[in-house]
Design a protein around this motif. Sequence first.
Motif, PDB file in Angstrom:
ATOM      1  N   ASN A  30       0.803  -1.182   0.114  1.00  0.00           N
ATOM      2  CA  ASN A  30       0.146  -0.121  -0.220  1.00  0.00           C
ATOM      3  C   ASN A  30       0.729   1.173   0.012  1.00  0.00           C
ATOM      4  O   ASN A  30       1.959   1.329   0.527  1.00  0.00           O
ATOM      5  CB  ASN A  30      -0.821   0.209   1.280  1.00  0.00           C
ATOM      6  CG  ASN A  30      -2.053  -1.124   0.940  1.00  0.00           C
ATOM      7  OD1 ASN A  30      -2.993  -0.893   0.531  1.00  0.00           O
ATOM      8  ND2 ASN A  30      -1.744  -2.055   1.730  1.00  0.00           N
ATOM      9  N   GLY A  31       0.328   2.158  -0.770  1.00  0.00           N
ATOM     10  CA  GLY A  31       1.223   3.727  -0.566  1.00  0.00           C
ATOM     11  C   GLY A  31       0.331   4.339  -1.851  1.00  0.00           C
ATOM     12  O   GLY A  31      -0.719   4.053  -2.263  1.00  0.00           O
ATOM     13  N   VAL A  32       1.119   5.561  -2.605  1.00  0.00           N
ATOM     14  CA  VAL A  32       0.696   6.191  -3.417  1.00  0.00           C
ATOM     15  C   VAL A  32       0.621   5.166  -4.674  1.00  0.00           C
ATOM     16  O   VAL A  32      -0.225   5.222  -5.479  1.00  0.00           O
ATOM     17  CB  VAL A  32       1.893   7.237  -3.722  1.00  0.00           C
ATOM     18  CG1 VAL A  32       1.215   8.009  -5.055  1.00  0.00           C
ATOM     19  CG2 VAL A  32       1.715   8.512  -2.505  1.00  0.00           C
ATOM     20  N   ASP A  34      -0.333   1.331  -5.223  1.00  0.00           N
ATOM     21  CA  ASP A  34      -0.933   0.119  -4.579  1.00  0.00           C
ATOM     22  C   ASP A  34      -0.427  -1.026  -5.464  1.00  0.00           C
ATOM     23  O   ASP A  34      -0.234  -0.705  -6.700  1.00  0.00           O
ATOM     24  CB  ASP A  34      -2.280   0.102  -4.544  1.00  0.00           C
ATOM     25  CG  ASP A  34      -2.670   1.144  -3.397  1.00  0.00           C
ATOM     26  OD1 ASP A  34      -1.943   1.457  -2.516  1.00  0.00           O
ATOM     27  OD2 ASP A  34      -3.817   1.476  -3.355  1.00  0.00           O
ATOM     28  N   ARG A  61      10.367   0.936  -0.596  1.00  0.00           N
ATOM     29  CA  ARG A  61       9.663   0.478   0.311  1.00  0.00           C
ATOM     30  C   ARG A  61      10.512  -0.566   1.337  1.00  0.00           C
ATOM     31  O   ARG A  61      10.279  -0.575   2.263  1.00  0.00           O
ATOM     32  CB  ARG A  61       8.288  -0.361  -0.033  1.00  0.00           C
ATOM     33  CG  ARG A  61       7.318   0.781  -0.779  1.00  0.00           C
ATOM     34  CD  ARG A  61       5.955   0.142  -1.150  1.00  0.00           C
ATOM     35  NE  ARG A  61       5.056   1.262  -1.617  1.00  0.00           N
ATOM     36  CZ  ARG A  61       4.027   0.955  -2.428  1.00  0.00           C
ATOM     37  NH1 ARG A  61       3.612  -0.391  -2.525  1.00  0.00           N
ATOM     38  NH2 ARG A  61       3.171   2.077  -2.854  1.00  0.00           N
ATOM     39  N   TYR A 200      11.447   8.090   5.964  1.00  0.00           N
ATOM     40  CA  TYR A 200      10.916   8.123   4.756  1.00  0.00           C
ATOM     41  C   TYR A 200      12.028   7.969   3.661  1.00  0.00           C
ATOM     42  O   TYR A 200      11.771   7.557   2.548  1.00  0.00           O
ATOM     43  CB  TYR A 200       9.941   9.292   4.507  1.00  0.00           C
ATOM     44  CG  TYR A 200      10.480  10.640   4.420  1.00  0.00           C
ATOM     45  CD1 TYR A 200      10.746  10.998   2.940  1.00  0.00           C
ATOM     46  CD2 TYR A 200      11.040  11.462   5.232  1.00  0.00           C
ATOM     47  CE1 TYR A 200      11.410  12.144   2.714  1.00  0.00           C
ATOM     48  CE2 TYR A 200      11.736  12.597   5.012  1.00  0.00           C
ATOM     49  CZ  TYR A 200      12.057  13.229   3.701  1.00  0.00           C
ATOM     50  OH  TYR A 200      12.718  14.233   3.424  1.00  0.00           O
ATOM     51  N   LYS A 312       2.532   6.801   6.866  1.00  0.00           N
ATOM     52  CA  LYS A 312       2.869   6.712   5.348  1.00  0.00           C
ATOM     53  C   LYS A 312       1.362   6.785   4.791  1.00  0.00           C
ATOM     54  O   LYS A 312       1.377   7.535   3.655  1.00  0.00           O
ATOM     55  CB  LYS A 312       3.643   5.688   4.836  1.00  0.00           C
ATOM     56  CG  LYS A 312       3.677   5.478   3.367  1.00  0.00           C
ATOM     57  CD  LYS A 312       4.368   4.255   2.951  1.00  0.00           C
ATOM     58  CE  LYS A 312       3.341   2.920   2.932  1.00  0.00           C
ATOM     59  NZ  LYS A 312       3.930   1.930   2.026  1.00  0.00           N
ATOM     60  N   THR A 313       0.503   6.131   5.345  1.00  0.00           N
ATOM     61  CA  THR A 313      -0.857   6.189   4.561  1.00  0.00           C
ATOM     62  C   THR A 313      -1.869   7.068   5.245  1.00  0.00           C
ATOM     63  O   THR A 313      -2.850   7.270   4.387  1.00  0.00           O
ATOM     64  CB  THR A 313      -1.213   4.846   4.737  1.00  0.00           C
ATOM     65  OG1 THR A 313      -1.393   4.191   6.054  1.00  0.00           O
ATOM     66  CG2 THR A 313      -0.287   4.000   3.780  1.00  0.00           C
ATOM     67  N   GLU A 316      -2.091  10.347   3.043  1.00  0.00           N
ATOM     68  CA  GLU A 316      -1.712   9.924   1.805  1.00  0.00           C
ATOM     69  C   GLU A 316      -2.305  11.055   0.725  1.00  0.00           C
ATOM     70  O   GLU A 316      -3.489  11.400   0.994  1.00  0.00           O
ATOM     71  CB  GLU A 316      -1.927   8.701   1.317  1.00  0.00           C
ATOM     72  CG  GLU A 316      -1.308   8.060   0.300  1.00  0.00           C
ATOM     73  CD  GLU A 316      -1.753   6.621  -0.087  1.00  0.00           C
ATOM     74  OE1 GLU A 316      -2.376   6.386  -0.841  1.00  0.00           O
ATOM     75  OE2 GLU A 316      -1.306   5.779   0.740  1.00  0.00           O
ATOM     76  N   PRO A 317      -1.604  11.790   0.036  1.00  0.00           N
ATOM     77  CA  PRO A 317      -0.239  11.396  -0.406  1.00  0.00           C
ATOM     78  C   PRO A 317       0.905  11.987   0.499  1.00  0.00           C
ATOM     79  O   PRO A 317       1.903  11.818   0.425  1.00  0.00           O
ATOM     80  CB  PRO A 317       0.183  11.935  -1.932  1.00  0.00           C
ATOM     81  CG  PRO A 317      -1.013  13.126  -1.781  1.00  0.00           C
ATOM     82  CD  PRO A 317      -2.041  12.738  -0.870  1.00  0.00           C
ATOM     83  N   SER A 318       0.414  13.085   1.483  1.00  0.00           N
ATOM     84  CA  SER A 318       1.637  13.424   2.488  1.00  0.00           C
ATOM     85  C   SER A 318       1.817  12.566   3.505  1.00  0.00           C
ATOM     86  O   SER A 318       1.081  11.430   3.651  1.00  0.00           O
ATOM     87  CB  SER A 318       0.960  14.570   3.073  1.00  0.00           C
ATOM     88  OG  SER A 318       0.432  15.867   2.286  1.00  0.00           O
ATOM     89  N   GLU A 319       2.837  12.868   4.107  1.00  0.00           N
ATOM     90  CA  GLU A 319       3.246  11.758   5.211  1.00  0.00           C
ATOM     91  C   GLU A 319       3.644  12.310   6.524  1.00  0.00           C
ATOM     92  O   GLU A 319       3.959  13.483   6.492  1.00  0.00           O
ATOM     93  CB  GLU A 319       4.441  10.934   4.736  1.00  0.00           C
ATOM     94  CG  GLU A 319       4.387  10.087   3.749  1.00  0.00           C
ATOM     95  CD  GLU A 319       5.712   9.027   3.422  1.00  0.00           C
ATOM     96  OE1 GLU A 319       6.369   9.043   4.488  1.00  0.00           O
ATOM     97  OE2 GLU A 319       5.928   8.451   2.362  1.00  0.00           O
TER      98      GLU A 319
END
Length: 343
Positions: A30-32, A34, A61, A200, A312-313, A316-319
């Motif tokens: 998962n993240g920006v 997937d 990752r 990050y 991270k999520t 999202e998309p900011s952390e």
Amino acid sequence: MHKGPYIRFITMLSIFAGLTLIAFYFHITNGVFDMTILEVLKTFLRIDPNDKHDLVIFAFRLPRIVIAALVGIGLGIAGTVIQGVTRNGLADPGILGINAGAGASIVIFMFFFQMTATNIAGDGWYTIFLMPLFGFVGGALAASIIFIFSWKNGVLDMQRLILTGIAIGSGFGALSLYVSLKMNASDYEMAAVWISGSIYNANWAFVLSILPWVVILSYVIYLKSHLLDYLQLEDANVKSLGISVEKEKSILLLCSIGLVSACVSVSGGIGFIGLMAPHIAKRLVGIKHRFVVPMSGAIGMFLLVISDYIAKTVFEPSELPVGIVVAIIGIPYFLYLLVKTKA
């Protein structure tokens, strides 16, 4: 009958290993961008490799997850040692100012030597491998000052230890802020995020720089973990068993400072892992430190991997810096321990 604690330890260790694998699954898929677990497995097994998947997993990752795991193990074990040596359940590398001392030393290193080291190494590896050493100097300096001022009538005063640690930590934190404000805008932004606790921008150089510290020092601590059981007694009683108290305390503390400094060098100031992990471990596997030390490492690993996934999520998309997520979890737990201690 004697196998009961060992079976309980293995069971709990297996459960947290499983929880960490679940956190790993969510973190890596998962993240920006997937990905499915099938795509991840194909990438690992090199079946129909994809450049985009390779970049996301191996460059971004996976090193981040490995760093989170190593830092969690290091902070969890270091917290166990510090609580055991000081006989204080509220002691923690962050609360005692060791994090801040290591952090200040690394910020000063970043300010004065980063460009020179980068030019020498070309890709910055020289800088990355020197950072844990500078962190160790700062962490050892902070610990020395704290213990000097906490010593009273030949014994370590626990109340002074906490108060001195908070004061020294604040002082080194102010020094870090002052030095970071002297940086140019882009370097200041990087330093500010790093000080608050963030992984990050992890890469394989960070993994290689911290791996020997965590593996070697954790192994040394585990070999001496039985001494932490004896150190819960009064010093006079421990000496009567033929144990060199001050020597063993010094070795254990130096190992824990080394662990904390290496962790801080790649993740910044992440607090509360070293406070929470030992308490949770003792509730799960009892008070024998040969079980508590590895269990604390496993709990710290899980807490930091899952916290980094949340960081991270969640926006999202900011952390968020992972240190903020850990603090959100840790502060209520610290207050609970304070209330429980007073009771």
